[in-house]
Write a protein that holds these residues in place. Structure first.
Motif, PDB file in Angstrom:
ATOM      1  N   SER A  64     -70.819  15.215  -1.364  1.00  0.00           N
ATOM      2  CA  SER A  64     -70.475  14.094  -2.238  1.00  0.00           C
ATOM      3  C   SER A  64     -68.974  13.785  -2.270  1.00  0.00           C
ATOM      4  N   GLY A  65     -68.157  14.539  -1.549  1.00  0.00           N
ATOM      5  CA  GLY A  65     -66.725  14.263  -1.518  1.00  0.00           C
ATOM      6  C   GLY A  65     -65.945  14.850  -2.675  1.00  0.00           C
ATOM      7  N   LYS A  66     -66.430  15.946  -3.232  1.00  0.00           N
ATOM      8  CA  LYS A  66     -65.705  16.575  -4.342  1.00  0.00           C
ATOM      9  C   LYS A  66     -64.322  17.052  -3.906  1.00  0.00           C
ATOM     10  N   ARG A  67     -64.257  17.599  -2.714  1.00  0.00           N
ATOM     11  CA  ARG A  67     -62.975  18.123  -2.233  1.00  0.00           C
ATOM     12  C   ARG A  67     -61.941  17.004  -2.095  1.00  0.00           C
ATOM     13  N   ARG A  68     -62.354  15.868  -1.537  1.00  0.00           N
ATOM     14  CA  ARG A  68     -61.426  14.748  -1.383  1.00  0.00           C
ATOM     15  C   ARG A  68     -60.949  14.246  -2.745  1.00  0.00           C
ATOM     16  N   ALA A  69     -61.862  14.174  -3.708  1.00  0.00           N
ATOM     17  CA  ALA A  69     -61.474  13.710  -5.042  1.00  0.00           C
ATOM     18  C   ALA A  69     -60.490  14.678  -5.695  1.00  0.00           C
ATOM     19  N   ARG A  70     -60.754  15.966  -5.573  1.00  0.00           N
ATOM     20  CA  ARG A  70     -59.847  16.956  -6.150  1.00  0.00           C
ATOM     21  C   ARG A  70     -58.491  16.922  -5.453  1.00  0.00           C
ATOM     22  N   ALA A  71     -58.489  16.743  -4.126  1.00  0.00           N
ATOM     23  CA  ALA A  71     -57.222  16.685  -3.399  1.00  0.00           C
ATOM     24  C   ALA A  71     -56.402  15.469  -3.832  1.00  0.00           C
ATOM     25  N   GLU A 216     -56.966   8.348 -12.864  1.00  0.00           N
ATOM     26  CA  GLU A 216     -57.963   7.623 -12.080  1.00  0.00           C
ATOM     27  C   GLU A 216     -58.685   8.563 -11.116  1.00  0.00           C
ATOM     28  N   ALA A 217     -57.920   9.472 -10.513  1.00  0.00           N
ATOM     29  CA  ALA A 217     -58.559  10.450  -9.636  1.00  0.00           C
ATOM     30  C   ALA A 217     -59.479  11.368 -10.427  1.00  0.00           C
ATOM     31  N   GLY A 218     -59.119  11.647 -11.684  1.00  0.00           N
ATOM     32  CA  GLY A 218     -59.991  12.463 -12.527  1.00  0.00           C
ATOM     33  C   GLY A 218     -61.336  11.807 -12.772  1.00  0.00           C
ATOM     34  N   VAL A 219     -61.363  10.465 -12.811  1.00  0.00           N
ATOM     35  CA  VAL A 219     -62.646   9.756 -12.944  1.00  0.00           C
ATOM     36  C   VAL A 219     -63.516  10.017 -11.722  1.00  0.00           C
ATOM     37  N   GLN A 220     -62.903   9.943 -10.538  1.00  0.00           N
ATOM     38  CA  GLN A 220     -63.670  10.207  -9.323  1.00  0.00           C
ATOM     39  C   GLN A 220     -64.147  11.650  -9.266  1.00  0.00           C
ATOM     40  N   VAL A 221     -63.303  12.567  -9.739  1.00  0.00           N
ATOM     41  CA  VAL A 221     -63.729  13.972  -9.761  1.00  0.00           C
ATOM     42  C   VAL A 221     -64.940  14.140 -10.669  1.00  0.00           C
ATOM     43  N   ALA A 222     -64.901  13.495 -11.834  1.00  0.00           N
ATOM     44  CA  ALA A 222     -66.036  13.603 -12.759  1.00  0.00           C
ATOM     45  C   ALA A 222     -67.288  12.960 -12.185  1.00  0.00           C
ATOM     46  N   ARG A 223     -67.131  11.836 -11.494  1.00  0.00           N
ATOM     47  CA  ARG A 223     -68.298  11.189 -10.887  1.00  0.00           C
ATOM     48  C   ARG A 223     -68.890  12.039  -9.775  1.00  0.00           C
ATOM     49  N   ARG A 224     -68.019  12.605  -8.952  1.00  0.00           N
ATOM     50  CA  ARG A 224     -68.529  13.452  -7.855  1.00  0.00           C
ATOM     51  C   ARG A 224     -69.195  14.710  -8.410  1.00  0.00           C
ATOM     52  N   ARG A 226     -71.051  14.932 -10.893  1.00  0.00           N
ATOM     53  CA  ARG A 226     -72.416  14.650 -11.328  1.00  0.00           C
ATOM     54  C   ARG A 226     -73.429  14.801 -10.194  1.00  0.00           C
ATOM     55  N   ILE A 227     -72.947  14.663  -8.966  1.00  0.00           N
ATOM     56  CA  ILE A 227     -73.853  14.711  -7.811  1.00  0.00           C
ATOM     57  C   ILE A 227     -74.056  16.169  -7.417  1.00  0.00           C
ATOM     58  N   PRO A 228     -75.288  16.676  -7.463  1.00  0.00           N
ATOM     59  CA  PRO A 228     -75.512  18.084  -7.116  1.00  0.00           C
ATOM     60  C   PRO A 228     -75.342  18.318  -5.624  1.00  0.00           C
ATOM     61  N   ASP A 229     -74.811  19.464  -5.289  1.00  0.00           N
ATOM     62  CA  ASP A 229     -74.608  19.847  -3.895  1.00  0.00           C
ATOM     63  C   ASP A 229     -75.717  20.804  -3.464  1.00  0.00           C
ATOM     64  N   PRO A 230     -76.337  20.559  -2.315  1.00  0.00           N
ATOM     65  CA  PRO A 230     -77.382  21.478  -1.835  1.00  0.00           C
ATOM     66  C   PRO A 230     -76.780  22.757  -1.280  1.00  0.00           C
ATOM     67  N   THR A 231     -77.547  23.787  -1.337  1.00  0.00           N
ATOM     68  CA  THR A 231     -77.153  25.079  -0.779  1.00  0.00           C
ATOM     69  C   THR A 231     -78.065  25.390   0.400  1.00  0.00           C
ATOM     70  N   LEU A 232     -77.465  25.606   1.552  1.00  0.00           N
ATOM     71  CA  LEU A 232     -78.201  25.914   2.776  1.00  0.00           C
ATOM     72  C   LEU A 232     -78.142  27.411   3.024  1.00  0.00           C
ATOM     73  N   SER A 233     -79.301  27.996   3.222  1.00  0.00           N
ATOM     74  CA  SER A 233     -79.377  29.454   3.433  1.00  0.00           C
ATOM     75  C   SER A 233     -80.090  29.734   4.755  1.00  0.00           C
ATOM     76  N   LEU A 234     -79.571  30.695   5.501  1.00  0.00           N
ATOM     77  CA  LEU A 234     -80.161  31.133   6.757  1.00  0.00           C
ATOM     78  C   LEU A 234     -80.389  32.636   6.685  1.00  0.00           C
ATOM     79  N   THR A 235     -81.606  33.060   6.948  1.00  0.00           N
ATOM     80  CA  THR A 235     -81.977  34.478   6.843  1.00  0.00           C
ATOM     81  C   THR A 235     -82.589  34.939   8.164  1.00  0.00           C
ATOM     82  N   GLY A 236     -82.257  36.154   8.585  1.00  0.00           N
ATOM     83  CA  GLY A 236     -82.815  36.732   9.813  1.00  0.00           C
ATOM     84  C   GLY A 236     -82.955  38.233   9.671  1.00  0.00           C
ATOM     85  N   GLY A 237     -83.923  38.809  10.397  1.00  0.00           N
ATOM     86  CA  GLY A 237     -84.126  40.252  10.344  1.00  0.00           C
ATOM     87  C   GLY A 237     -85.429  40.634  11.022  1.00  0.00           C
TER      88      GLY A 237
END
Length: 396
Positions: A64-71, A216-224, A226-237
């Protein structure tokens, strides 16, 4: 003057604290530009009917671009911190220059007070001699003694004022300067010799605009946020069941559900803060314009009064005192008239010195309001490229 201000900046605890705050803002800006998430490693082992040994790695994905908003917000905060650092250095320089002019005035007034005390001592001695030969009466002789006593009291007051002015100066500069540069004998520069910066380029407004950009950037940070980030998991064994061993690999995706807390309140709060920051910028513009007009008007009035004082008879203190003593010796004026006119001359001379000091202090206020104080110290009062001097950019 440049060397004096540089030494003040280097030794000032206020500037050192502001420098530390700026370093912290630079570190926070670097931190805001870093990735939000670190990968997680998991190791699982299970002994049962089937023995399981697996390893997994998972990583939330910033889609969702959280890093860009925080930067962006960190960069705006850094710009605001840089503007605040430059403002504080300018304010320290302004306070020191005004305290220096006050101390220089106190030294001049103390010197004039010493001159007055010497005149009163000489007058007292002459009065005693003239009393012996019968040229003046005993009450006139007493009047001379009273004038000497008053001069001694006034000199003590002037000495106290000089000590207080130097203490105020030392509170800013510490012990960096033992010998102060003298107050210039000439007139302060004309207001037209300085071209004020446009209001939008003044450091106060730059700081306010940087704070608005951060909000103004804080508004974008708050908006981003709100968007949940998925977590990708990879398992092997592998899984061993009896004599059989199977290799296993798994892939999973999980995503939070913003059901209980949607984050809308945080966005509304950030939006309100951004609106307040925008209103603050507009208010700051009004204040800066009004402050510049006031500083211009005050400086023009005081400089005109100083110029008139210098060109008039009021500034001819030495000539008047010599003429008054000559008239008194010749008996053309009485002792009381001599003292009244001498006191008026001394008071006028002290008022003239006070006027010149106020003019220089108003000049520093005008340079500050015009955004040209550090340029004036660098010898640049018109628009031009920034040189390596007091007004150089802050390295990141």
């Amino acid at each position: 003057m440049q060397d004096a201000v540089r030494r003040i900046w280097q030794a000032s605890p206020e500037v050192q604290a502001a420098r530390a705050d700026l370093d912290a803002a630079q570190a926070r800006a670097r931190a805001a530009a870093q990735p939000l998430y670190n990968p997680s490693l998991s190791l699982d082992a299970e002994n049962a009917d089937a023995n399981r040994r697996t390893a997994g790695i998972s990583l939330p994905l910033d889609l969702s671009g959280k890093r860009r908003a925080r930067a962006s917000q960190g960069e705006a905060d850094l710009l605001a911190a840089e503007a605040g650092y430059n403002l504080l250095r300018r304010d320290v320089a302004t306070r020191w220059l005004k305290a220096w002019s006050t101390a220089a005035l106190a030294a001049r007034q103390s010197e004039l007070g010493q001159r007055r005390l010497a005149l009163m001592k000489r007058f007292d001695d002459l009065a005693a001699q003239r009393l012996k030969v019968g040229d003046i009466s005993s009450p006139e002789r007493d009047l001379a003694g009273l004038a000497l006593g008053e001069a001694q009291v006034q000199q003590a007051t002037l000495a106290g004022n000089e000590a207080a002015a130097r203490a105020a100066l030392l509170a800013i500069s510490g012990d960096q300067l033992t010998a102060l540069p003298p107050l210039p004998n000439g007139m302060s520069p004309a207001a037209g010799s300085v071209t004020p910066l446009p209001v939008d380029e003044l450091p106060e407004l730059r700081q306010a605009r940087a704070q608005q950009a951060s909000a103004e950037a804080g508004v974008q940070v708050a908006r981003r946020a709100r968007i949940p980030d998925p977590t990708l998991s990879l398992t092997g064994g592998q899984v061993r069941s009896g004599p059989r061993t199977d290799q296993v690999i798994g892939l999973s995706v999980s995503i939070p559900l913003p059901v209980l807390n949607t984050g809308r309140a945080e966005v509304d709060a950030a939006r309100a803060e951004a609106d307040a920051a925008a209103a603050g910028v507009r208010s700051r513009q009004f204040v800066l314009r009004a402050g510049l007009q006031e500083a211009q008007a005050r400086y023009a009035a005081l400089r005109s009064a100083t110029e008139a004082f210098r060109s008039g008879r009021a500034a001819a203190f030495e000539d008047r005192t010599a003429l008054l003593e000559k008239l008194w010796r010749a008996g053309e004026i009485s002792t009381s008239d001599y003292l009244v006119q001498l006191k008026q001359s001394l008071d006028t001379a002290l008022s003239g010195q006070e006027l010149e000091s106020q003019t220089w202090q108003t000049w520093f206020d005008y340079l500050t309001a015009a955004g040209r104080l550090t340029d004036w110290l660098d010898g640049r009062t018109q628009d031009g490229p920034t040189q390596d001097g007091l007004n150089q950019d802050i390295p990141r």
